[in-house]
Design a protein around this motif. Structure first.
Motif, PDB file in Angstrom:
ATOM      1  N   TYR A  49       0.844  -1.188   0.000  1.00 35.52           N
ATOM      2  CA  TYR A  49       0.000   0.000   0.000  1.00 35.52           C
ATOM      3  C   TYR A  49       0.883   1.245   0.000  1.00 35.52           C
ATOM      4  N   PHE A  50       0.766   2.057  -1.015  1.00 37.11           N
ATOM      5  CA  PHE A  50       1.488   3.324  -1.101  1.00 37.11           C
ATOM      6  C   PHE A  50       0.495   4.449  -0.828  1.00 37.11           C
ATOM      7  N   ASN A  51       0.906   5.431  -0.030  1.00 36.88           N
ATOM      8  CA  ASN A  51       0.028   6.549   0.248  1.00 36.88           C
ATOM      9  C   ASN A  51       0.846   7.827   0.346  1.00 36.88           C
ATOM     10  N   ALA A  52       0.418   8.850  -0.350  1.00 35.56           N
ATOM     11  CA  ALA A  52       1.052  10.166  -0.275  1.00 35.56           C
ATOM     12  C   ALA A  52      -0.035  11.178   0.041  1.00 35.56           C
ATOM     13  N   GLU A  53       0.178  11.956   1.100  1.00 35.96           N
ATOM     14  CA  GLU A  53      -0.813  12.946   1.510  1.00 35.96           C
ATOM     15  C   GLU A  53      -0.139  14.291   1.700  1.00 35.96           C
ATOM     16  N   GLY A  54      -0.888  15.345   1.448  1.00 31.79           N
ATOM     17  CA  GLY A  54      -0.394  16.695   1.682  1.00 31.79           C
ATOM     18  C   GLY A  54       0.452  17.214   0.537  1.00 31.79           C
ATOM     19  N   ASN A  55       0.890  18.457   0.693  1.00 34.37           N
ATOM     20  CA  ASN A  55       1.704  19.122  -0.321  1.00 34.37           C
ATOM     21  C   ASN A  55       2.916  19.781   0.325  1.00 34.37           C
ATOM     22  N   GLY A  56       3.946  19.960  -0.478  1.00 35.92           N
ATOM     23  CA  GLY A  56       5.128  20.698  -0.024  1.00 35.92           C
ATOM     24  C   GLY A  56       5.793  20.096   1.189  1.00 35.92           C
ATOM     25  N   SER A  57       6.139  20.944   2.151  1.00 32.20           N
ATOM     26  CA  SER A  57       6.874  20.476   3.330  1.00 32.20           C
ATOM     27  C   SER A  57       6.001  19.660   4.276  1.00 32.20           C
ATOM     28  N   LYS A  58       4.680  19.738   4.119  1.00 34.00           N
ATOM     29  CA  LYS A  58       3.783  18.979   4.993  1.00 34.00           C
ATOM     30  C   LYS A  58       3.366  17.648   4.379  1.00 34.00           C
ATOM     31  N   ALA A  59       3.978  17.276   3.271  1.00 36.25           N
ATOM     32  CA  ALA A  59       3.645  16.019   2.606  1.00 36.25           C
ATOM     33  C   ALA A  59       4.166  14.841   3.429  1.00 36.25           C
ATOM     34  N   THR A  60       3.346  13.815   3.518  1.00 38.27           N
ATOM     35  CA  THR A  60       3.768  12.586   4.188  1.00 38.27           C
ATOM     36  C   THR A  60       3.559  11.421   3.235  1.00 38.27           C
ATOM     37  N   THR A  61       4.534  10.544   3.181  1.00 38.17           N
ATOM     38  CA  THR A  61       4.421   9.342   2.362  1.00 38.17           C
ATOM     39  C   THR A  61       4.541   8.133   3.265  1.00 38.17           C
ATOM     40  N   THR A  62       3.686   7.172   3.024  1.00 38.17           N
ATOM     41  CA  THR A  62       3.625   5.967   3.851  1.00 38.17           C
ATOM     42  C   THR A  62       3.554   4.761   2.938  1.00 38.17           C
ATOM     43  N   ILE A  63       4.212   3.692   3.376  1.00 35.84           N
ATOM     44  CA  ILE A  63       4.107   2.422   2.662  1.00 35.84           C
ATOM     45  C   ILE A  63       3.796   1.338   3.692  1.00 35.84           C
ATOM     46  N   GLY A  64       2.894   0.444   3.336  1.00 33.94           N
ATOM     47  CA  GLY A  64       2.567  -0.696   4.182  1.00 33.94           C
ATOM     48  C   GLY A  64       2.714  -1.967   3.369  1.00 33.94           C
ATOM     49  N   MET A  65       3.148  -3.031   4.016  1.00 36.25           N
ATOM     50  CA  MET A  65       3.319  -4.307   3.318  1.00 36.25           C
ATOM     51  C   MET A  65       2.771  -5.434   4.190  1.00 36.25           C
ATOM     52  N   ARG A  66       1.836  -6.196   3.616  1.00 36.38           N
ATOM     53  CA  ARG A  66       1.287  -7.368   4.287  1.00 36.38           C
ATOM     54  C   ARG A  66       1.765  -8.603   3.543  1.00 36.38           C
ATOM     55  N   VAL A  67       2.339  -9.518   4.288  1.00 31.40           N
ATOM     56  CA  VAL A  67       2.820 -10.770   3.703  1.00 31.40           C
ATOM     57  C   VAL A  67       1.845 -11.868   4.120  1.00 31.40           C
ATOM     58  N   GLY A  68       1.165 -12.453   3.133  1.00 30.56           N
ATOM     59  CA  GLY A  68       0.213 -13.515   3.400  1.00 30.56           C
ATOM     60  C   GLY A  68       0.921 -14.860   3.504  1.00 30.56           C
ATOM     61  N   VAL A  69       0.928 -15.401   4.709  1.00 33.01           N
ATOM     62  CA  VAL A  69       1.534 -16.702   4.982  1.00 33.01           C
ATOM     63  C   VAL A  69       0.519 -17.539   5.759  1.00 33.01           C
ATOM     64  N   PRO A  70       0.672 -18.861   5.791  1.00 36.69           N
ATOM     65  CA  PRO A  70      -0.225 -19.669   6.620  1.00 36.69           C
ATOM     66  C   PRO A  70      -0.133 -19.221   8.078  1.00 36.69           C
ATOM     67  N   GLY A  71      -1.265 -19.144   8.732  1.00 35.42           N
ATOM     68  CA  GLY A  71      -1.306 -18.606  10.087  1.00 35.42           C
ATOM     69  C   GLY A  71      -1.479 -17.099  10.006  1.00 35.42           C
ATOM     70  N   PRO A  72      -1.084 -16.408  11.055  1.00 29.90           N
ATOM     71  CA  PRO A  72      -1.253 -14.947  11.032  1.00 29.90           C
ATOM     72  C   PRO A  72      -0.322 -14.290  10.006  1.00 29.90           C
ATOM     73  N   ASP A  73      -0.884 -13.369   9.233  1.00 29.04           N
ATOM     74  CA  ASP A  73      -0.078 -12.605   8.281  1.00 29.04           C
ATOM     75  C   ASP A  73       0.830 -11.650   9.047  1.00 29.04           C
ATOM     76  N   VAL A  74       1.889 -11.217   8.404  1.00 25.89           N
ATOM     77  CA  VAL A  74       2.753 -10.206   9.005  1.00 25.89           C
ATOM     78  C   VAL A  74       2.560  -8.901   8.246  1.00 25.89           C
ATOM     79  N   PHE A  75       2.642  -7.781   8.969  1.00 30.73           N
ATOM     80  CA  PHE A  75       2.423  -6.471   8.386  1.00 30.73           C
ATOM     81  C   PHE A  75       3.424  -5.486   8.968  1.00 30.73           C
ATOM     82  N   ALA A  76       3.937  -4.627   8.110  1.00 35.12           N
ATOM     83  CA  ALA A  76       4.836  -3.563   8.559  1.00 35.12           C
ATOM     84  C   ALA A  76       4.511  -2.302   7.786  1.00 35.12           C
ATOM     85  N   GLU A  77       4.806  -1.162   8.418  1.00 30.35           N
ATOM     86  CA  GLU A  77       4.533   0.128   7.810  1.00 30.35           C
ATOM     87  C   GLU A  77       5.717   1.052   8.053  1.00 30.35           C
ATOM     88  N   GLU A  78       5.944   1.948   7.129  1.00 32.35           N
ATOM     89  CA  GLU A  78       7.079   2.879   7.228  1.00 32.35           C
ATOM     90  C   GLU A  78       6.679   4.222   6.640  1.00 32.35           C
TER      91      GLU A  78
END
Length: 102
Positions: A49-78
């Motif tokens: 998941y890629f997300n970019a919000e805001g403009n100029g110096s107040k812009a924030t970009t976020t990336i999230g990654m979910r790995v689908g594996v048997p059992g509980p999936d793992v997820f991380a965000e940055e």
């Protein structure tokens, strides 16, 4: 831009509503699967998941990654500025979670 791809039997689902994903970033997503595959052979899906919000110096970009594996999936965000660097970071975070789950 949203796209779905099958890479080495892993379904990749990329969602980036506010921007286009470059070929370089797509190649890095595939490299992430290769890296994650060294720690588990049972990856069914990878959602990014890629997300970019805001403009100029107040812009924030976020990336999230979910790995689908048997059992509980793992997820991380940055949050950051460089998509490639953030992809590498969330991949490493997911690897740590996979290693803890062993």
């Amino acid at each position: 831009m949203n796209y779905t791809e099958n890479y080495k039997g892993v379904k990749i689902d990329v969602q980036s509503p506010s921007l286009d994903v470059s070929q370089e970033v797509q190649a890095e997503i595939r490299a992430s699967i290769d890296k994650l595959s060294r720690f588990t052979q049972n990856i069914n899906a990878l959602d990014v998941y890629f997300n970019a919000e805001g403009n100029g110096s107040k812009a924030t970009t976020t990336i999230g990654m979910r790995v689908g594996v048997p059992g509980p999936d793992v997820f991380a965000e940055e949050k950051g500025e460089q998509w490639i660097g953030m992809l590498k970071s969330v991949t490493d975070k997911n690897i740590r979670q996979l290693q803890k789950g062993k």
